[in-house]
Design a protein around this motif. Structure first.
Motif, PDB file in Angstrom:
ATOM      1  N   LEU A  36     -20.722  17.080 -37.375  1.00  0.00           N
ATOM      2  CA  LEU A  36     -21.466  16.182 -36.492  1.00  0.00           C
ATOM      3  C   LEU A  36     -20.521  15.063 -36.065  1.00  0.00           C
ATOM      4  CD1 LEU A  36     -24.864  15.752 -38.372  1.00  0.00           C
ATOM      5  CD2 LEU A  36     -24.370  17.234 -36.429  1.00  0.00           C
ATOM      6  N   ASN A  38     -20.127  11.264 -34.011  1.00  0.00           N
ATOM      7  CA  ASN A  38     -20.832  10.055 -33.593  1.00  0.00           C
ATOM      8  C   ASN A  38     -19.869   9.169 -32.806  1.00  0.00           C
ATOM      9  OD1 ASN A  38     -23.153  10.802 -35.203  1.00  0.00           O
ATOM     10  ND2 ASN A  38     -21.967  10.157 -36.970  1.00  0.00           N
ATOM     11  N   ASN A  57     -24.866  12.423 -33.246  1.00  0.00           N
ATOM     12  CA  ASN A  57     -24.891  13.859 -32.931  1.00  0.00           C
ATOM     13  C   ASN A  57     -24.482  14.050 -31.472  1.00  0.00           C
ATOM     14  OD1 ASN A  57     -25.192  16.605 -33.053  1.00  0.00           O
ATOM     15  ND2 ASN A  57     -27.395  16.579 -33.420  1.00  0.00           N
ATOM     16  N   ASP A  60     -24.975  17.284 -29.671  1.00  0.00           N
ATOM     17  CA  ASP A  60     -26.332  17.818 -29.821  1.00  0.00           C
ATOM     18  C   ASP A  60     -26.355  19.096 -30.661  1.00  0.00           C
ATOM     19  OD1 ASP A  60     -29.047  17.494 -29.491  1.00  0.00           O
ATOM     20  OD2 ASP A  60     -29.121  18.554 -27.579  1.00  0.00           O
ATOM     21  N   LYS A  61     -25.709  19.040 -31.817  1.00  0.00           N
ATOM     22  CA  LYS A  61     -25.642  20.186 -32.732  1.00  0.00           C
ATOM     23  C   LYS A  61     -27.024  20.473 -33.314  1.00  0.00           C
ATOM     24  CE  LYS A  61     -23.600  23.178 -35.376  1.00  0.00           C
ATOM     25  NZ  LYS A  61     -23.113  24.406 -34.840  1.00  0.00           N
ATOM     26  N   ARG A  79     -29.329  14.795 -30.584  1.00  0.00           N
ATOM     27  CA  ARG A  79     -28.562  13.681 -30.041  1.00  0.00           C
ATOM     28  C   ARG A  79     -29.520  12.517 -29.815  1.00  0.00           C
ATOM     29  NH1 ARG A  79     -27.122  15.330 -24.975  1.00  0.00           N
ATOM     30  NH2 ARG A  79     -25.440  16.557 -25.866  1.00  0.00           N
TER      31      ARG A  79
END
Length: 89
Positions: A36, A38, A57, A60-61, A79
């Motif tokens: 992830l 950020n 995220n 957008d995992k 996300r």
């Protein structure tokens, strides 16, 4: 302007869980390892006033958290963004 970021690595996970709704005594939930990312950016508008944008995220995992907790799984946060303004004396 300040720019920063972070990354989180989560190793692969699996868990045997019961699933009486499907007629199985148990089944296995499995999730591959994932990252992830950020991002944070801060802008100092004046000596006392700043604004910060945090994006969690970033890519957008799609992932699960708490696999097997009470024989269930929960989706991780998609996300999301937060914009804040700060006034320092």
């Amino acid at each position: 302007m300040t720019i920063g970021g972070g990354a989180e690595y989560h190793g692969s996970t699996w868990r045997d869980v019961s699933n009486p709704g499907k007629g199985y005594a148990s089944e296995q939930y499995h999730q591959n390892a994932y990252w992830l990312a950020n991002l944070m950016t801060k802008y100092q508008i004046t000596k006392n006033l700043s604004t910060t944008l945090n994006i969690n995220n970033l890519f957008d995992k799609y992932y699960f958290t708490n696999i097997g907790f009470y024989s269930q799984r929960a989706y991780g946060d998609p996300r999301n963004m937060m914009l804040t303004t700060r006034w320092d004396l």
